[in-house]
Design an enzyme around this catalytic site. Structure first.
Site, mmCIF file in Angstrom:
data_model
loop_
_atom_site.group_PDB
_atom_site.id
_atom_site.type_symbol
_atom_site.label_atom_id
_atom_site.label_comp_id
_atom_site.label_asym_id
_atom_site.label_seq_id
_atom_site.Cartn_x
_atom_site.Cartn_y
_atom_site.Cartn_z
ATOM 1 N N ASP A 141 0.839 -1.195 0.000
ATOM 2 C CA ASP A 141 0.000 0.000 0.000
ATOM 3 C C ASP A 141 0.882 1.256 0.000
ATOM 4 O O ASP A 141 1.993 1.226 -0.537
ATOM 5 C CB ASP A 141 -0.914 -0.035 1.234
ATOM 6 C CG ASP A 141 -2.276 0.588 0.981
ATOM 7 O OD1 ASP A 141 -2.338 1.816 0.795
ATOM 8 O OD2 ASP A 141 -3.275 -0.146 0.974
ATOM 9 N N HIS B 104 -3.721 5.871 3.722
ATOM 10 C CA HIS B 104 -4.474 4.696 3.280
ATOM 11 C C HIS B 104 -3.874 3.400 3.806
ATOM 12 O O HIS B 104 -4.588 2.536 4.329
ATOM 13 C CB HIS B 104 -4.526 4.691 1.752
ATOM 14 C CG HIS B 104 -5.445 3.680 1.152
ATOM 15 N ND1 HIS B 104 -5.028 2.399 0.842
ATOM 16 C CD2 HIS B 104 -6.744 3.750 0.788
ATOM 17 C CE1 HIS B 104 -6.042 1.732 0.307
ATOM 18 N NE2 HIS B 104 -7.096 2.527 0.256
ATOM 19 N N SER C 47 -11.245 -1.194 -0.404
ATOM 20 C CA SER C 47 -9.943 -1.119 0.268
ATOM 21 C C SER C 47 -10.066 -1.437 1.747
ATOM 22 O O SER C 47 -9.141 -1.974 2.354
ATOM 23 C CB SER C 47 -9.354 0.298 0.124
ATOM 24 O OG SER C 47 -8.840 0.531 -1.149
#
Length: 414
Positions: free
Chosen positions: A137, A175, A354
């Protein structure tokens, strides 16, 4: 009755969570720029000759190598009829992180944790001991109070001069830290933080996207292969968790996923956020050797949780067969309004497949830790079996049994 903490976490714009999974431009008609990432394929002799002129970033053997070149070099390569030149696909986000964060979580065990544990009064989680979860990520803020001590590997695959930097996985996007928290956050030293599904698992934080949320396919493929090789080197059971993707299939990443799966690694990836239309599932989740995860929301419909409209759907022609083919959704998990850890040490709430993916990655770690002799294929079958026990009938495309919206269903701890 489960005690809730004071509700104060702001819900970030849906655009951020829904756009993390997005396709980058890919093609030979490149816009004029100073730097290009290219993939060179062809006869061994010609490739070896070119390697003396251009430094290989990633060498994929008979599948070619990638390198960075300037505009003049790129034009020269295009004129070389002995090799095939392709621009490396780039994965990007089209929205920036918001600012709605809180110093303390509104709930230490958010609704997704309650749902996957099937326990509305749960106060803390457990499990995952000895299992390695490689989160590919934007990096991870490993100094977060609820992640501290969990990181076993921290590596950066995005730096231009060196494709693999050990000891660096800094996340300035958020994220990746959010995803990692859902997998294995442990509540902090005082237990007042947030909990993930498998807090005893070990984190391999692999930064494959830069702080803008953009990353190249060769770096992602290289990280997948590296995780598989590290699984073999360390004798570990490894799960790769990827909350990223593209609308188009990338052969470098597809080959890397096959390589990892063949090495005994379980690969779990987001289905994408292009729903609710059929056949909108993205890659690498759409690959047969990856588990594609759809997103559920905390709404009851037809007696079950509901698949979020934004969640990408698979192929309706394969409904009911309980066989995974390319472009099939496999399972579903909580993905709307998920609270987790953030890159500045705080907490925030965002949405997307996600966010659904790390729920399944954490569950897989918890199951594998309870039976370490399982193979990755047996673990996958166990996830499927548990999903069948919790069929999802809510949301566009959802129906009794295997369907193109929720897959086999929602696997749980119990």
């Amino acid at each position: 009755m489960k005690k809730k903490r004071v509700l104060g976490a702001s819900l970030l714009s849906m655009a951020m969570g829904l756009s993390m999974f997005s396709a980058g431009a890919f093609g030979q008609a490149a816009e004029a720029k100073e730097d290009y990432r290219v993939w060179i394929q062809g006869p061994s002799a010609e490739k070896n000759k070119l390697k003396t002129q251009y430094e290989a970033r990633w060498d994929f053997g008979d599948k070619g190598f990638t390198t960075n070149v300037n505009s003049k070099q790129y034009q020269a390569l295009l004129k070389n009829k002995n090799v095939k030149i392709q621009l490396v696909q780039e994965h990007t986000i089209d929205a920036k992180p918001g600012t709605g964060t809180e110093a303390i979580p509104s709930d230490g065990t958010p609704w997704g944790i309650e749902a996957i544990y099937n326990d509305s009064s749960i106060q803390a989680t457990s499990g995952g001991n000895g299992i390695k979860v490689a989160v590919l990520d934007t990096g991870v803020y490993t100094g977060h109070a609820d992640l501290a001590g969990s990181d076993e590997q921290c590596k950066d695959f995005t730096q231009r001069k060196n494709p693999l930097v050990n000891g660096s996985c800094n996340d300035k996007n958020g994220h990746g830290t959010h995803v990692a928290g859902t997998v294995l956050a442990h509540g902090g030293a005082n237990g007042q933080g947030i909990y993930g599904v498998a807090p005893d698992a070990d984190l391999w934080a692999y930064k494959v996207l830069n702080d803008r949320g953009s990353g190249y396919s060769d770096d992602i493929a290289g990280a997948i292969r590296h995780a598989a090789d590290e699984a073999g080197r360390t004798g570990s059971n490894v799960i790769i968790s990827m909350s990223l993707g593209s609308s188009s299939k990338d052969s470098m990443i597809a080959s890397a996923v096959d390589y990892a799966y063949g090495k005994g690694v379980l690969v779990i990836a987001a289905a994408g956020n292009s729903g609710p239309g059929s056949n909108t599932i993205g890659y690498p989740g759409a690959l047969t050797n990856a588990i594609a995860v759809a997103a559920l929301e905390n709404v009851q419909e037809n007696g079950t949780y509901r698949v979020a409209d934004f969640s990408s759907r698979g192929n309706p022609l394969t409904d009911g067969d309980y066989i995974i083919q390319e472009r099939d959704v496999e399972v579903s998990a909580p993905g709307r309004a998920i609270e987790s850890t953030w890159y500045n040490g705080s907490y925030t709430t965002i949405s997307g497949t996600s966010m659904a993916t790390p729920h399944v990655s954490g569950l897989a770690a918890k199951i594998w830790a309870s039976n370490t002799n399982m193979s990755n294929t047996q673990l996958r079958a166990e996830l499927q079996s548990r999903a069948k026990l919790n069929d999802i009938k809510g949301g566009s495309g959802a129906a009794t049994g295997d369907d193109y919206a929720s897959g086999f269903g929602f696997p749980g701890v119990k």
